[in-house]
Design a protein around this motif. Structure first.
Motif, PDB file in Angstrom:
ATOM      1  N   ASN A 265     -20.392 -25.538  24.220  1.00  0.00           N
ATOM      2  CA  ASN A 265     -20.900 -26.007  22.919  1.00  0.00           C
ATOM      3  C   ASN A 265     -19.768 -26.320  21.951  1.00  0.00           C
ATOM      4  O   ASN A 265     -19.923 -26.186  20.736  1.00  0.00           O
ATOM      5  N   LYS A 266     -18.637 -26.749  22.476  1.00  0.00           N
ATOM      6  CA  LYS A 266     -17.519 -27.163  21.640  1.00  0.00           C
ATOM      7  C   LYS A 266     -16.707 -28.219  22.377  1.00  0.00           C
ATOM      8  O   LYS A 266     -16.831 -28.395  23.585  1.00  0.00           O
ATOM      9  N   GLY A 267     -15.877 -28.915  21.622  1.00  0.00           N
ATOM     10  CA  GLY A 267     -15.059 -29.961  22.197  1.00  0.00           C
ATOM     11  C   GLY A 267     -13.980 -29.410  23.098  1.00  0.00           C
ATOM     12  O   GLY A 267     -13.727 -28.201  23.123  1.00  0.00           O
ATOM     13  N   PRO A 268     -13.347 -30.307  23.881  1.00  0.00           N
ATOM     14  CA  PRO A 268     -13.545 -31.758  23.794  1.00  0.00           C
ATOM     15  C   PRO A 268     -14.732 -32.319  24.578  1.00  0.00           C
ATOM     16  O   PRO A 268     -15.141 -33.451  24.329  1.00  0.00           O
ATOM     17  N   THR A 269     -15.309 -31.565  25.545  1.00  0.00           N
ATOM     18  CA  THR A 269     -16.384 -32.136  26.365  1.00  0.00           C
ATOM     19  C   THR A 269     -17.692 -31.366  26.299  1.00  0.00           C
ATOM     20  O   THR A 269     -18.716 -31.864  26.760  1.00  0.00           O
ATOM     21  N   GLY A 270     -17.674 -30.155  25.759  1.00  0.00           N
ATOM     22  CA  GLY A 270     -18.852 -29.303  25.791  1.00  0.00           C
ATOM     23  C   GLY A 270     -18.936 -28.412  27.014  1.00  0.00           C
ATOM     24  O   GLY A 270     -19.808 -27.548  27.100  1.00  0.00           O
ATOM     25  N   TYR A 271     -18.017 -28.604  27.974  1.00  0.00           N
ATOM     26  CA  TYR A 271     -17.982 -27.796  29.195  1.00  0.00           C
ATOM     27  C   TYR A 271     -16.540 -27.474  29.561  1.00  0.00           C
ATOM     28  O   TYR A 271     -15.615 -28.265  29.295  1.00  0.00           O
ATOM     29  N   GLU A 272     -16.355 -26.310  30.190  1.00  0.00           N
ATOM     30  CA  GLU A 272     -15.079 -25.953  30.788  1.00  0.00           C
ATOM     31  C   GLU A 272     -15.316 -25.469  32.211  1.00  0.00           C
ATOM     32  O   GLU A 272     -16.383 -24.950  32.537  1.00  0.00           O
ATOM     33  N   VAL A 273     -14.304 -25.647  33.037  1.00  0.00           N
ATOM     34  CA  VAL A 273     -14.368 -25.222  34.434  1.00  0.00           C
ATOM     35  C   VAL A 273     -13.259 -24.209  34.672  1.00  0.00           C
ATOM     36  O   VAL A 273     -12.087 -24.468  34.359  1.00  0.00           O
ATOM     37  N   ASP A 274     -13.644 -23.051  35.206  1.00  0.00           N
ATOM     38  CA  ASP A 274     -12.687 -21.989  35.527  1.00  0.00           C
ATOM     39  C   ASP A 274     -12.479 -21.940  37.034  1.00  0.00           C
ATOM     40  O   ASP A 274     -13.432 -21.772  37.809  1.00  0.00           O
ATOM     41  N   PHE A 275     -11.222 -22.071  37.447  1.00  0.00           N
ATOM     42  CA  PHE A 275     -10.847 -21.900  38.839  1.00  0.00           C
ATOM     43  C   PHE A 275     -10.125 -20.561  38.983  1.00  0.00           C
ATOM     44  O   PHE A 275      -9.197 -20.278  38.213  1.00  0.00           O
ATOM     45  N   LYS A 276     -10.531 -19.769  39.956  1.00  0.00           N
ATOM     46  CA  LYS A 276      -9.836 -18.525  40.279  1.00  0.00           C
ATOM     47  C   LYS A 276      -9.631 -18.473  41.782  1.00  0.00           C
ATOM     48  O   LYS A 276     -10.562 -18.714  42.558  1.00  0.00           O
ATOM     49  N   TYR A 277      -8.415 -18.134  42.161  1.00  0.00           N
ATOM     50  CA  TYR A 277      -8.068 -18.124  43.577  1.00  0.00           C
ATOM     51  C   TYR A 277      -7.107 -16.968  43.828  1.00  0.00           C
ATOM     52  O   TYR A 277      -6.080 -16.849  43.140  1.00  0.00           O
ATOM     53  N   THR A 278      -7.444 -16.111  44.761  1.00  0.00           N
ATOM     54  CA  THR A 278      -6.617 -14.951  45.067  1.00  0.00           C
ATOM     55  C   THR A 278      -5.862 -15.163  46.365  1.00  0.00           C
ATOM     56  O   THR A 278      -6.469 -15.418  47.416  1.00  0.00           O
ATOM     57  N   ASN A 279      -4.552 -15.106  46.272  1.00  0.00           N
ATOM     58  CA  ASN A 279      -3.694 -15.220  47.448  1.00  0.00           C
ATOM     59  C   ASN A 279      -2.398 -14.498  47.129  1.00  0.00           C
ATOM     60  O   ASN A 279      -1.566 -14.992  46.353  1.00  0.00           O
ATOM     61  N   LYS A 280      -2.220 -13.316  47.674  1.00  0.00           N
ATOM     62  CA  LYS A 280      -1.098 -12.465  47.295  1.00  0.00           C
ATOM     63  C   LYS A 280       0.226 -12.889  47.926  1.00  0.00           C
ATOM     64  O   LYS A 280       1.281 -12.376  47.536  1.00  0.00           O
ATOM     65  N   THR A 281       0.200 -13.791  48.875  1.00  0.00           N
ATOM     66  CA  THR A 281       1.445 -14.233  49.508  1.00  0.00           C
ATOM     67  C   THR A 281       1.904 -15.606  49.012  1.00  0.00           C
ATOM     68  O   THR A 281       2.990 -16.052  49.377  1.00  0.00           O
ATOM     69  N   ALA A 282       1.080 -16.273  48.200  1.00  0.00           N
ATOM     70  CA  ALA A 282       1.438 -17.613  47.725  1.00  0.00           C
ATOM     71  C   ALA A 282       2.506 -17.542  46.641  1.00  0.00           C
ATOM     72  O   ALA A 282       2.506 -16.641  45.794  1.00  0.00           O
ATOM     73  N   ASN A 283       3.408 -18.509  46.664  1.00  0.00           N
ATOM     74  CA  ASN A 283       4.409 -18.652  45.620  1.00  0.00           C
ATOM     75  C   ASN A 283       4.032 -19.717  44.597  1.00  0.00           C
ATOM     76  O   ASN A 283       4.553 -19.713  43.479  1.00  0.00           O
ATOM     77  N   ARG A 284       3.134 -20.601  45.003  1.00  0.00           N
ATOM     78  CA  ARG A 284       2.704 -21.689  44.123  1.00  0.00           C
ATOM     79  C   ARG A 284       1.360 -22.196  44.618  1.00  0.00           C
ATOM     80  O   ARG A 284       1.135 -22.306  45.830  1.00  0.00           O
TER      81      ARG A 284
ATOM     82  N   VAL B 296      -1.355 -24.808  48.749  1.00  0.00           N
ATOM     83  CA  VAL B 296      -0.615 -23.544  48.716  1.00  0.00           C
ATOM     84  C   VAL B 296       0.830 -23.768  49.134  1.00  0.00           C
ATOM     85  O   VAL B 296       1.105 -24.378  50.178  1.00  0.00           O
ATOM     86  N   ASN B 297       1.750 -23.286  48.292  1.00  0.00           N
ATOM     87  CA  ASN B 297       3.191 -23.431  48.554  1.00  0.00           C
ATOM     88  C   ASN B 297       3.536 -24.885  48.851  1.00  0.00           C
ATOM     89  O   ASN B 297       4.249 -25.203  49.806  1.00  0.00           O
TER      90      ASN B 297
END
Length: 445
Positions: A27-46, A122-123
């Protein structure tokens, strides 16, 4: 709110991981929506977010050769995405996720209406070199793509709704809510089907595949025959694309729910790997530089194996040209033109979306030999910034020269990409499919 909780094994890797994608109404700008990405990988560097998460541009800074690079956080109403061009100096794309130092990677972004595909890189230091083959392209384990066998698709997808307050503009209508789920009673089903096709090399010897959409009422009305649409993918794709990236089932559901078309069966075939005349093509590996099969070769194979199989095995589909259509995007648009010229009597409707056609086109001699060409329902569409813009114009000019009536659409935000082809499928259904022809100035009014 649209939300998926995603827990599973890291796709095609031995590392344990979990992930989630959540679309939130803000219910706010800039689009009225947000997208949350969550990813768990304990060995990744990037970790980067690859796939179809594009930067945006607008109509004042876009040509066939250039475009702006606006971060989604800088979205303005009327912005849209195209899939070409090189990022501006200093613009970081694909987008980089942030680590908490304990293996949790996150990224949050506003996005406007539309369907977005994604995968985790990943990496990965250079996205084109990171693939399923290298183990660096990871498909979301709990939001898997629609595919026949593993490797047929390389991304998952999600949909963001439209919010008129923040995305509305008088200039460009980029509302893709017609691809959101329809009311439940109108929701059809989609599945992958294998069929006998001698010579095929994928997914198994002498077996080929297509995606199949059945409308919600299919099989529930005794004796009813349903019209049939063949819907083709384009170069370096397969029959799963229309559902996985294009959400065609929701588009068809909504076309039916709103009364634009009658309930329709859709077959989405794959034109690669029909035989061993060309190297094997699988989207999930590095064979994506294989040559394209010719439209003539595809047509002849479909006429020999696919069309007869569908006629013999789908009992409730019509068997008349008046209720059969062929449509496709890009190389599939070229294939549609091939069907129009050389399988004219088998179909009455043709939808050419961003058709990758070229000369020679139909002429007076062609029409004299095949007068039925002037008695079909033809729809030609392409984007304003489409790489095949000139091809679309040339095809239209050829039909105009013969006084062959057709309907057309130029997608105002359209490049050679899926937002364009979704728009064109929608308007094909609204204005052209199963409508009386030859088309006139009143058709679709």
């Amino acid at each position: 709110m649209f939300s998926h909780s995603l827990i599973g094994l890291l796709a095609l890797c031995s590392l344990r991981a979990s992930a989630s994608v959540t679309v939130r109404k803000t219910n706010k700008g800039p689009t009225g929506y947000e997208v949350d990405f969550k990813y768990t990988n304990k060995t990744a560097n990037r970790v980067l977010i690859g796939g179809g998460l594009q930067a945006f541009t607008d109509q004042f800074h876009t040509t066939m050769e250039s475009r702006a690079w606006y971060d989604p956080h800088d979205y303005h109403p009327g912005d849209f995405y195209v899939s070409y061009g090189q990022p501006d100096d200093g613009y970081k794309w694909p987008y980089e996720m942030t680590s908490d130092g304990k293996g949790l990677w996150t990224y949050t972004t506003p996005l406007p209406s539309g369907i977005y595909s994604y995968a985790y890189l990943v990496n990965c230091d250079f996205a084109p070199n990171c693939s399923i083959d290298t183990g660096q392209l990871v498909i979301d384990p709990d939001l898997p793509p629609f595919q026949n066998v593993q490797g047929d698709q390389v991304a998952s997808s999600f949909q963001v709704p439209f919010d008129e307050r923040f995305q509305g503009t008088d200039d460009i209508n980029a509302n893709f809510d017609y691809a959101l789920p329809a009311p439940r009673k109108y929701r059809g089903t989609v599945k992958s089907v294998n069929y006998t096709s001698p010579g095929s090399i994928h997914p198994a010897p002498d077996v080929h595949d297509f995606g199949l959409y059945l409308p919600a009422e299919y099989g529930k009305v005794e004796g009813k025959k349903y019209p049939l649409l063949y819907l083709s993918h384009g170069a370096y794709g397969n029959g799963n694309d229309w559902e996985n990236i294009g959400r065609m089932s929701s588009i068809m559901d909504n076309l039916i729910a709103e009364g634009h078309i009658e309930p329709t069966v859709v077959v989405m075939p794959s034109f690669y790997n029909l035989d061993d005349s060309l190297p094997r093509f699988i989207m999930g590996n590095r064979s994506n530089n294989v040559p394209l099969p010719t439209s003539v070769h595809i047509r002849e194979n479909y006429q020999k194996y696919l069309f007869p199989w569908v006629e013999q095995n789908l009992d409730n589909v019509c068997d008349e040209s008046s209720c059969r259509a062929f449509a496709g995007l890009s190389w599939g648009g070229r294939l549609t033109y091939e069907m129009y010229v050389n399988a004219t009597d088998y179909f009455d409707y043709f939808g050419m979306f961003s058709p990758a056609t070229d000369n020679p086109y139909v002429d007076n001699a062609t029409l004299a030999a095949n007068p039925a060409l002037a008695k079909k329902g033809v729809f030609i569409a392409y984007g304003l910034y489409d790489s095949v813009f000139d091809s679309g114009r040339d095809l239209q000019a050829a039909l105009n020269a013969l006084n062959i009536k057709f309907l057309s659409r130029v997608t105002p935000f359209g490049g050679h990409y899926w937002n364009t082809w979704q728009d064109e499928l929608w308007w094909f259904g609204v204005k052209a499919l199963w409508k009386p022809f030859p088309y006139t100035a009143q058709t679709g009014r």
